[in-house]
Write a protein that holds these residues in place. Sequence first.
Motif, PDB file in Angstrom:
ATOM      1  N   ALA A  11      56.093  33.013  49.956  1.00 30.64           N
ATOM      2  CA  ALA A  11      54.850  33.163  50.325  1.00 30.64           C
ATOM      3  C   ALA A  11      54.303  34.127  49.005  1.00 30.64           C
ATOM      4  O   ALA A  11      53.033  33.800  48.458  1.00 30.64           O
ATOM      5  N   LYS A  12      55.112  34.797  48.514  1.00 32.26           N
ATOM      6  CA  LYS A  12      54.869  35.536  47.243  1.00 32.26           C
ATOM      7  C   LYS A  12      54.445  34.559  45.946  1.00 32.26           C
ATOM      8  O   LYS A  12      53.485  34.848  45.221  1.00 32.26           O
ATOM      9  N   SER A  13      55.142  33.821  45.891  1.00 26.38           N
ATOM     10  CA  SER A  13      55.030  32.645  44.794  1.00 26.38           C
ATOM     11  C   SER A  13      53.568  31.913  45.159  1.00 26.38           C
ATOM     12  O   SER A  13      52.894  31.873  43.894  1.00 26.38           O
ATOM     13  N   TRP A  14      53.561  31.496  46.261  1.00 29.88           N
ATOM     14  CA  TRP A  14      52.004  30.819  46.635  1.00 29.88           C
ATOM     15  C   TRP A  14      50.942  31.737  46.486  1.00 29.88           C
ATOM     16  O   TRP A  14      49.932  31.478  45.855  1.00 29.88           O
ATOM     17  N   GLY A  15      51.183  32.902  46.835  1.00 26.41           N
ATOM     18  CA  GLY A  15      49.958  33.885  46.685  1.00 26.41           C
ATOM     19  C   GLY A  15      49.759  34.019  44.874  1.00 26.41           C
ATOM     20  O   GLY A  15      48.456  34.187  44.738  1.00 26.41           O
ATOM     21  N   LEU A  16      50.692  34.274  44.225  1.00 22.54           N
ATOM     22  CA  LEU A  16      50.553  34.564  42.802  1.00 22.54           C
ATOM     23  C   LEU A  16      49.665  33.139  42.122  1.00 22.54           C
ATOM     24  O   LEU A  16      48.873  33.441  41.520  1.00 22.54           O
ATOM     25  N   ILE A  17      50.233  32.270  42.407  1.00 23.56           N
ATOM     26  CA  ILE A  17      49.556  31.148  42.042  1.00 23.56           C
ATOM     27  C   ILE A  17      47.993  30.704  42.342  1.00 23.56           C
ATOM     28  O   ILE A  17      47.270  30.357  41.630  1.00 23.56           O
ATOM     29  N   LEU A  18      47.994  30.926  43.622  1.00 25.07           N
ATOM     30  CA  LEU A  18      46.622  30.809  44.284  1.00 25.07           C
ATOM     31  C   LEU A  18      45.623  31.719  43.564  1.00 25.07           C
ATOM     32  O   LEU A  18      44.705  31.508  43.303  1.00 25.07           O
ATOM     33  N   LEU A  19      46.098  33.189  43.313  1.00 21.13           N
ATOM     34  CA  LEU A  19      45.615  34.160  42.732  1.00 21.13           C
ATOM     35  C   LEU A  19      45.156  33.687  41.295  1.00 21.13           C
ATOM     36  O   LEU A  19      43.904  34.063  40.767  1.00 21.13           O
ATOM     37  N   PHE A  20      45.802  33.088  40.483  1.00 23.25           N
ATOM     38  CA  PHE A  20      45.736  32.748  39.291  1.00 23.25           C
ATOM     39  C   PHE A  20      44.700  31.582  39.048  1.00 23.25           C
ATOM     40  O   PHE A  20      43.639  31.851  38.253  1.00 23.25           O
TER      41      PHE A  20
ATOM     42  N   PHE B  23      42.547  31.082  41.350  1.00 20.93           N
ATOM     43  CA  PHE B  23      40.945  31.505  41.737  1.00 20.93           C
ATOM     44  C   PHE B  23      40.495  32.407  40.591  1.00 20.93           C
ATOM     45  O   PHE B  23      39.220  32.075  40.191  1.00 20.93           O
ATOM     46  N   ILE B  24      41.245  33.190  39.951  1.00 18.20           N
ATOM     47  CA  ILE B  24      40.690  33.955  38.863  1.00 18.20           C
ATOM     48  C   ILE B  24      40.200  33.162  37.571  1.00 18.20           C
ATOM     49  O   ILE B  24      39.079  33.002  37.046  1.00 18.20           O
ATOM     50  N   PHE B  25      40.958  31.978  37.380  1.00 14.72           N
ATOM     51  CA  PHE B  25      40.764  30.972  36.336  1.00 14.72           C
ATOM     52  C   PHE B  25      39.301  30.166  36.483  1.00 14.72           C
ATOM     53  O   PHE B  25      38.417  30.103  35.658  1.00 14.72           O
ATOM     54  N   TYR B  26      39.422  29.724  37.764  1.00 12.27           N
ATOM     55  CA  TYR B  26      38.196  28.833  38.075  1.00 12.27           C
ATOM     56  C   TYR B  26      36.797  29.782  38.147  1.00 12.27           C
ATOM     57  O   TYR B  26      35.575  29.548  37.919  1.00 12.27           O
ATOM     58  N   MET B  27      37.013  31.086  38.678  1.00 11.30           N
ATOM     59  CA  MET B  27      35.820  32.013  38.725  1.00 11.30           C
ATOM     60  C   MET B  27      35.378  32.389  37.314  1.00 11.30           C
ATOM     61  O   MET B  27      34.317  32.292  36.860  1.00 11.30           O
TER      62      MET B  27
END
Length: 302
Positions: free
Chosen positions: A51-60, A62-66
């Motif tokens: 879950a931590k790995s998925w959270g980090l990659i999704l956060l990355f 999200f910030i990238f596309y924003m």
Amino acid sequence: ENKHEEKVQDPDRGEDETKAEMGSKTWADLAGEMKMFLWNPEERTCLGRTAKSWGLILLFYFIFYMCLAGMFAFCMYVMLLTLSPYTPTYRDRVSPPGVMIRPYLNGFTITFNVSQPSTWQPYVDSMHHFLAAYDDKVQEEKNIECVSGQYFIQGGNESEEKKACQFKRSLLQNCSGIEDPTFGYSKGQPCILLKMNRIIGYRPGAGVPVSVDCKVQKGNESDLRSVDFYPGNGTFDLMYYPYYGKITHVNYTSPLVAMHFTDVKKNYLVPIQCSLNGKGIINDVNSDRFLGRIIFTLSIGK
């Protein structure tokens, strides 16, 4: 030597054994492995990630596309600051205007039989529909009377609403549809309207009204024996120019020249070319049949 041969043959045996093991797996085994890959309860992983790995990659991402969206919005904002909603900064159209005719129903061939009203009635209906905006009462309510023979230049801020000069359909006289509701089609003497395309800020003729003339494009010149022009001698009055764009020139109605073909050879295809004439007008470019001229065909049956 035998031992060496056995060692050499061992890799093949290992591969065979591995293939045999893989071939012995059932669909249930494969489904179990897939289920374990989708969710491993012991390691608590989904698709091989915690879950931590998925959270980090999704956060990355999200910030990238924003950041990408922000950069795109900023670029669009800066670009829009350089554009005016009232006057185009860059224009891909040429300054000399193109022209168009009305009625325009089935291309540039106007064909009908005088004795068959069903063949010319669609042209008549199209003319009445087009000229509805030119009704005298409509023009008197929306637009103002201007001084003929000179450009109607309006100053002030470019965002201010501009006034438009009256162009009443009664100016078209025999082609107005007032006295003759059929515009001459019932007599085999059709009226055709010519209008210049709108170009913001353009002043045609360099101070001299642009005129219109018509001739047979190809063939015998006697096929077209008589054409009357309205208003006046078939000119576009300067008072209708310049045009300031549809945002500020709200009630602007393009001036027209009516061409009344009173004597055209019957039961024959007559190709006609009507051209604009004036300073700065270009009407001899063979690759563009609409630049400063229009070519159409009249076919009038009895």
